[in-house]
Design a protein around this motif. Sequence first.
Motif, short mmCIF file in Angstrom:
data_model
loop_
_atom_site.label_atom_id
_atom_site.label_comp_id
_atom_site.label_asym_id
_atom_site.label_seq_id
_atom_site.Cartn_x
_atom_site.Cartn_y
_atom_site.Cartn_z
N ASP A 168 -7.84 -8.73 8.53
CA ASP A 168 -8.35 -8.30 7.22
C ASP A 168 -7.15 -7.89 6.37
O ASP A 168 -6.52 -6.86 6.60
CB ASP A 168 -9.31 -7.13 7.40
CG ASP A 168 -10.00 -6.74 6.10
OD1 ASP A 168 -9.91 -7.52 5.14
OD2 ASP A 168 -10.60 -5.65 6.05
N VAL A 169 -6.79 -8.71 5.38
CA VAL A 169 -5.59 -8.49 4.58
C VAL A 169 -5.97 -8.32 3.12
O VAL A 169 -6.70 -9.13 2.55
CB VAL A 169 -4.61 -9.68 4.72
CG1 VAL A 169 -3.34 -9.42 3.93
CG2 VAL A 169 -4.28 -9.93 6.19
N LYS A 170 -5.46 -7.22 2.50
CA LYS A 170 -5.71 -6.97 1.07
C LYS A 170 -4.38 -6.82 0.35
O LYS A 170 -3.40 -6.30 0.90
CB LYS A 170 -6.57 -5.72 0.89
CG LYS A 170 -8.03 -5.90 1.29
CD LYS A 170 -8.85 -4.66 0.99
CE LYS A 170 -10.33 -4.93 1.20
NZ LYS A 170 -10.66 -5.34 2.58
N LEU A 171 -4.35 -7.26 -0.90
CA LEU A 171 -3.16 -7.15 -1.74
C LEU A 171 -3.48 -6.25 -2.93
O LEU A 171 -4.44 -6.49 -3.67
CB LEU A 171 -2.76 -8.55 -2.23
CG LEU A 171 -1.48 -8.63 -3.07
CD1 LEU A 171 -0.27 -8.24 -2.24
CD2 LEU A 171 -1.31 -10.05 -3.62
N TYR A 172 -2.68 -5.16 -3.10
CA TYR A 172 -2.89 -4.19 -4.16
C TYR A 172 -1.81 -4.36 -5.23
O TYR A 172 -0.63 -4.56 -4.92
CB TYR A 172 -2.83 -2.76 -3.61
CG TYR A 172 -3.93 -2.43 -2.63
CD1 TYR A 172 -5.09 -1.78 -3.05
CD2 TYR A 172 -3.83 -2.76 -1.28
CE1 TYR A 172 -6.11 -1.47 -2.16
CE2 TYR A 172 -4.84 -2.48 -0.38
CZ TYR A 172 -5.98 -1.82 -0.83
OH TYR A 172 -6.99 -1.52 0.06
N GLY A 173 -2.22 -4.25 -6.50
CA GLY A 173 -1.27 -4.32 -7.60
C GLY A 173 -1.16 -2.97 -8.32
O GLY A 173 -2.18 -2.31 -8.58
N TYR A 174 0.08 -2.51 -8.61
CA TYR A 174 0.33 -1.20 -9.25
C TYR A 174 1.18 -1.38 -10.50
O TYR A 174 2.00 -2.31 -10.60
CB TYR A 174 1.06 -0.27 -8.27
CG TYR A 174 0.27 0.05 -7.01
CD1 TYR A 174 -0.54 1.18 -6.97
CD2 TYR A 174 0.35 -0.77 -5.89
CE1 TYR A 174 -1.27 1.48 -5.83
CE2 TYR A 174 -0.37 -0.48 -4.74
CZ TYR A 174 -1.18 0.65 -4.71
OH TYR A 174 -1.90 0.95 -3.58
N ASP A 175 1.02 -0.44 -11.44
CA ASP A 175 1.89 -0.46 -12.62
C ASP A 175 3.15 0.34 -12.33
O ASP A 175 3.36 0.81 -11.19
CB ASP A 175 1.15 0.07 -13.85
CG ASP A 175 0.77 1.54 -13.75
OD1 ASP A 175 1.27 2.23 -12.84
OD2 ASP A 175 -0.04 1.99 -14.59
#
Length: 204
Positions: free
Chosen positions: A9-16
Motif C-alpha cells: 500500500d503506497v501513497k504519495l503526499y504533496g506539500y507546499d
Amino acid sequence: NKITSSGDDVKLYGYDAYGKQLDVKTVDVKNINGDIQPDAYTVPGDSFLTANVSSAVQSVRVTINGTVYTGGTIADGRLSFWIGDKIKSTSDNVSIVALDRNGRELDSKTVQLVAAKPAVGTVTPATFSLKTSSVTGTYTGEAKSVRLTVNGTVLPAGGSVTGGQFSYYVGMKNKITSTSDQVKIELLDKNGLVMDTKTVSVSE
C-alpha cells in the motif's frame, strides 16, 4: 528496496514550501515479472485451472465466455480453481485476473486451452452371430466404453469393458438384424475420445 510487492500500500503526499499537505494519491504498484502464470488447460480432461502466483495475489477472477467466476484456493505460490465442465471446447474464451488484498487488479492472462489426445489402444471385435445378443471382443489400452454404429445410426456409448474383454448388448435381431448390416465399433477412453475403430463382421 522499500517497495517489495505489488500488494504494498503506497501513497504519495504533496506539500507546499511551508510543509502544508496539498494532495495525496495512491500509487498503483504492479509486478513487472507477472503476478499470475496460468498452466495450459486440457479439454476434455482437466477439471482444475492451475497457475503460479506471486505472494501479492490474494484472490482471482476467472472469466469463461463472458461469465465471471470467483473462488479457488491459493497456497505456496500455486492457485487451484475448480472448473468442472464449464470449459467445453478449445475455442472457449478463458481469462484469469489476479487481485491483491484490496481487490485491485494486479495482472490478467488468457488461459491456453489444449485439445486432449485420445489414449492409445486397439479394439478387435469377434464375428457377431445373429443367433446371439451381444457384440464381443478384446481390446488393449485404458478404455472406458465402446460405441456401435449400425447402418449409420450411432448407439449410446456403454457396454462392459474390463480385463481386456468387452461386451455390448444389442438384443436378438434387434439392433443388428441382417448379415448385410454395416456395423462399426469404437473404443473410447475416459474422456469419450475414440481410441480405435473397427468393422464388425456379421454372420447367421
